[in-house]
Write an enzyme that holds these catalytic residues in place. Structure first.
Site, mmCIF file in Angstrom:
data_model
loop_
_atom_site.group_PDB
_atom_site.id
_atom_site.type_symbol
_atom_site.label_atom_id
_atom_site.label_comp_id
_atom_site.label_asym_id
_atom_site.label_seq_id
_atom_site.Cartn_x
_atom_site.Cartn_y
_atom_site.Cartn_z
ATOM 1 N N GLU A 106 46.577 52.193 57.118
ATOM 2 C CA GLU A 106 47.199 53.447 56.683
ATOM 3 C C GLU A 106 46.156 54.511 56.388
ATOM 4 O O GLU A 106 45.068 54.216 55.914
ATOM 5 C CB GLU A 106 48.045 53.194 55.439
ATOM 6 N N CYS A 119 42.812 60.761 53.073
ATOM 7 C CA CYS A 119 42.491 59.552 52.317
ATOM 8 C C CYS A 119 42.322 58.435 53.354
ATOM 9 O O CYS A 119 43.295 58.048 54.006
ATOM 10 C CB CYS A 119 43.637 59.264 51.356
ATOM 11 N N CYS A 126 42.625 44.225 51.753
ATOM 12 C CA CYS A 126 41.572 44.296 50.728
ATOM 13 C C CYS A 126 41.477 42.951 50.016
ATOM 14 O O CYS A 126 42.502 42.354 49.688
ATOM 15 C CB CYS A 126 41.916 45.388 49.715
ATOM 16 N N CYS A 130 43.363 43.549 42.967
ATOM 17 C CA CYS A 130 43.648 44.199 41.675
ATOM 18 C C CYS A 130 45.156 44.096 41.441
ATOM 19 O O CYS A 130 45.955 44.276 42.363
ATOM 20 C CB CYS A 130 43.203 45.659 41.694
ATOM 21 N N CYS A 133 47.751 47.003 42.494
ATOM 22 C CA CYS A 133 47.575 47.700 43.778
ATOM 23 C C CYS A 133 48.277 46.967 44.924
ATOM 24 O O CYS A 133 48.104 45.762 45.101
ATOM 25 C CB CYS A 133 46.081 47.821 44.080
ATOM 26 N N GLY A 173 41.325 49.023 51.082
ATOM 27 C CA GLY A 173 40.019 48.381 51.167
ATOM 28 C C GLY A 173 39.023 48.793 50.114
ATOM 29 O O GLY A 173 39.225 49.771 49.385
ATOM 30 N N GLU A 174 37.955 48.037 50.025
ATOM 31 C CA GLU A 174 36.880 48.309 49.070
ATOM 32 C C GLU A 174 35.654 48.783 49.865
ATOM 33 O O GLU A 174 34.985 47.977 50.531
ATOM 34 C CB GLU A 174 36.574 47.020 48.268
ATOM 35 N N SER A 203 35.273 55.888 46.685
ATOM 36 C CA SER A 203 35.794 55.260 45.468
ATOM 37 C C SER A 203 35.569 53.743 45.518
ATOM 38 O O SER A 203 35.864 53.100 46.521
ATOM 39 C CB SER A 203 37.293 55.559 45.368
ATOM 40 N N SER A 226 36.457 53.100 39.895
ATOM 41 C CA SER A 226 37.761 52.734 39.343
ATOM 42 C C SER A 226 37.554 51.875 38.108
ATOM 43 O O SER A 226 37.268 50.688 38.211
ATOM 44 C CB SER A 226 38.562 51.958 40.399
ATOM 45 N N LEU A 227 37.682 52.478 36.952
ATOM 46 C CA LEU A 227 37.397 51.782 35.695
ATOM 47 C C LEU A 227 38.652 51.083 35.169
ATOM 48 O O LEU A 227 38.663 49.886 34.944
ATOM 49 C CB LEU A 227 36.885 52.814 34.689
ATOM 50 N N HIS A 228 39.681 51.872 34.897
ATOM 51 C CA HIS A 228 41.020 51.384 34.545
ATOM 52 C C HIS A 228 41.160 50.654 33.220
ATOM 53 O O HIS A 228 42.283 50.367 32.790
ATOM 54 C CB HIS A 228 41.598 50.493 35.655
ATOM 55 N N ASN A 302 51.433 54.509 39.955
ATOM 56 C CA ASN A 302 52.476 54.651 40.979
ATOM 57 C C ASN A 302 53.110 53.286 41.203
ATOM 58 O O ASN A 302 52.397 52.327 41.474
ATOM 59 C CB ASN A 302 51.857 55.148 42.290
ATOM 60 N N CYS A 345 48.277 56.780 45.735
ATOM 61 C CA CYS A 345 47.231 55.809 45.377
ATOM 62 C C CYS A 345 47.849 54.458 45.087
ATOM 63 O O CYS A 345 48.798 54.350 44.317
ATOM 64 C CB CYS A 345 46.513 56.220 44.107
HETATM 65 N N1 SAH Z 1 38.905 49.907 46.390
HETATM 66 C C1 SAH Z 1 38.568 51.234 46.010
HETATM 67 C C2 SAH Z 1 39.337 52.314 46.752
HETATM 68 C C3 SAH Z 1 40.821 52.125 46.974
HETATM 69 S S1 SAH Z 1 41.937 52.440 45.665
HETATM 70 C C4 SAH Z 1 38.762 51.389 44.506
HETATM 71 O O1 SAH Z 1 39.281 50.484 43.881
HETATM 72 O O2 SAH Z 1 38.342 52.392 43.967
HETATM 73 C C5 SAH Z 1 41.922 54.113 45.270
HETATM 74 C C6 SAH Z 1 42.379 54.362 43.840
HETATM 75 O O3 SAH Z 1 43.785 54.118 43.655
HETATM 76 C C7 SAH Z 1 41.653 53.442 42.867
HETATM 77 O O4 SAH Z 1 41.245 54.101 41.725
HETATM 78 C C8 SAH Z 1 42.743 52.440 42.594
HETATM 79 O O5 SAH Z 1 42.481 51.692 41.496
HETATM 80 C C9 SAH Z 1 43.956 53.336 42.499
HETATM 81 N N2 SAH Z 1 45.238 52.616 42.504
HETATM 82 C C10 SAH Z 1 45.481 51.400 43.001
HETATM 83 N N3 SAH Z 1 46.768 51.033 42.781
HETATM 84 C C11 SAH Z 1 47.360 52.062 42.129
HETATM 85 C C12 SAH Z 1 48.694 52.307 41.657
HETATM 86 N N4 SAH Z 1 49.671 51.429 41.832
HETATM 87 N N5 SAH Z 1 48.925 53.481 41.040
HETATM 88 C C13 SAH Z 1 47.947 54.418 40.899
HETATM 89 N N6 SAH Z 1 46.686 54.242 41.338
HETATM 90 C C14 SAH Z 1 46.387 53.088 41.954
#
Ligand code: SAH
Length: 352
Positions: A106, A119, A126, A130, A133, A173-174, A203, A226-228, A302, A345
């Site tokens: 995608e 994007c 991936c 996580c 995701c 993907g990462e 990212s 991506s800290l979260h 999301n 995202c």
């Molecule tokens: N693997 C990389 C890039 C892909 S994700 C990374 O983790 O950064 C791009 C962004 O979308 C990341 O910050 C990821 O954590 C975020 N993301 C993943 N799932 C999401 C969701 N359900 N809602 C909002 N953001 C999300």
């Protein structure tokens, strides 16, 4: 002339033939046309046709002699095809692209004011898994090659008939598990497609030593991390790879990155209601980032099918934002676009 064994000659011709031209620089293309017995200036012509006229096959390049076009028609340029296209009410378009081996990925085109952001995906699937995701839920197939990354940008540019101004490596993907192809595609997007380095963002969720290695390239791109979560225990719950690569090590590498590149880092922080969105989390986050040249992007979650996290309401998002602002942290809220087309995202997966 020394006699090269026939087998290796055949091999070298074949490997040349299967290597797609997309991703090559003007110098490489010039060399290639010369190897084919053509004058050097055809290299620049080919470059224009690949990057600016959307050539999908050498047969399309009408400025080339007919006979030569026929001879090299089997050399692939390396473009994908649009398998499916979903338009969200906000104008965001999600594409499902089919690659030469039949895999699908995608890509999202996001138009805002005068910008057109793409994007891009860097892997088919991936492996990071996580919890929040959608991409990770489908597992991992393979890395994308450089031409498959650049192709996504050209596809969106052609479909919108508008120049792409920004590219974010935030699709499936990462990126830092595919560093060579990501670096090669960044170079190509900058030098061949003509997008400024500062308009390119990579990212990552963080892979040990890779951020430090990226810093050594002294690029002017933006690194988003991506800290979260603001502490190790919570981060481990959400991101399995945080176990072997703890938050503290990640933040130390990020500090080195800022020192070496003199570029600030964007930290991404998904807001999950009742999980990581309490005021105390915001305070912890501020503490982690004290003295850091950084910017925090809060991303309200999301929804995806497989898990039942919730997006916090506006008041809670605002409260989290306010704590960070009081702590003098540079912060903004990024509402993802394309939600209705499952193009936001974390919602990307390799099926319609
Ligand atoms: N693997 C990389 C890039 C892909 S994700 C990374 O983790 O950064 C791009 C962004 O979308 C990341 O910050 C990821 O954590 C975020 N993301 C993943 N799932 C999401 C969701 N359900 N809602 C909002 N953001 C999300």
């Amino acid at each position: 002339m020394s006699a090269t064994p026939l087998v290796s000659q055949v091999d070298s011709v074949q490997s040349e033939l299967i290597s797609p031209l997309l991703g090559a620089s003007v110098t490489e293309l010039t060399l290639w046309v010369q190897q084919q017995g053509q004058p050097a200036y055809r290299g620049k012509q080919l470059h224009d046709w690949i990057y600016h006229h959307g050539a999908r096959s050498l047969a399309d390049v009408s400025v080339f002699p007919k006979q030569w076009r026929a001879e090299v028609a089997a050399v692939p340029i390396g473009r994908s095809t649009i398998h499916h296209r979903a338009v969200a009410p906000d104008g965001t378009i999600k594409y499902l692209l089919k690659l030469s081996d039949g895999q699908t990925i995608e890509t999202v085109g996001i138009p805002t004011d005068k910008r057109l952001t793409v994007c891009v995906s860097t892997q088919v699937g991936c492996p990071m898994a996580c919890d929040f995701c959608a991409t990770g839920k489908g597992g991992y197939t393979r890395n994308l090659q450089k031409h498959e990354i650049v192709d996504q940008v050209l596809t969106v540019q052609e479909d919108f008939q508008q120049r792409v101004t920004h590219v974010v490596f935030m699709g499936m993907g990462e990126p830092l598990l595919n560093t060579d192809n990501v670096l090669a595609s960044l170079k190509c997007l900058n030098q061949d497609v003509g997008i400024g380095q500062r308009s390119l963002t990579v990212s990552t969720v963080g892979i040990r030593d890779r951020i430090r290695q990226l810093a050594q390239h002294h690029l002017q791109i933006t690194l988003a991390v991506s800290l979260h979560a603001p502490n190790q225990a919570l981060r481990e719950q959400l991101i399995p790879s945080a176990r072997p690569y703890p938050l503290e090590d990640l933040l130390n590498e990020c500090r080195e990155y800022v020192e070496i590149t003199k570029r600030r880092i964007s930290f991404e922080y998904i807001l999950l209601a009742g999980c990581n969105d309490l005021p105390e989390h915001a305070l912890q986050l501020a503490k982690c980032l004290r003295g850091f040249q950084s910017h925090v992007n809060l991303i309200p979650y999301n929804p995806i099918q497989e898990v039942d996290y919730k997006r916090p309401n506006r008041d809670r998002i605002q409260a989290f934002l306010n704590v960070l602002k009081q702590q003098k942290i540079a912060v903004s809220v990024r509402y993802s676009r394309g939600l209705e087309a499952d193009a936001a995202c974390g919602q990307l997966r390799a099926t319609q």
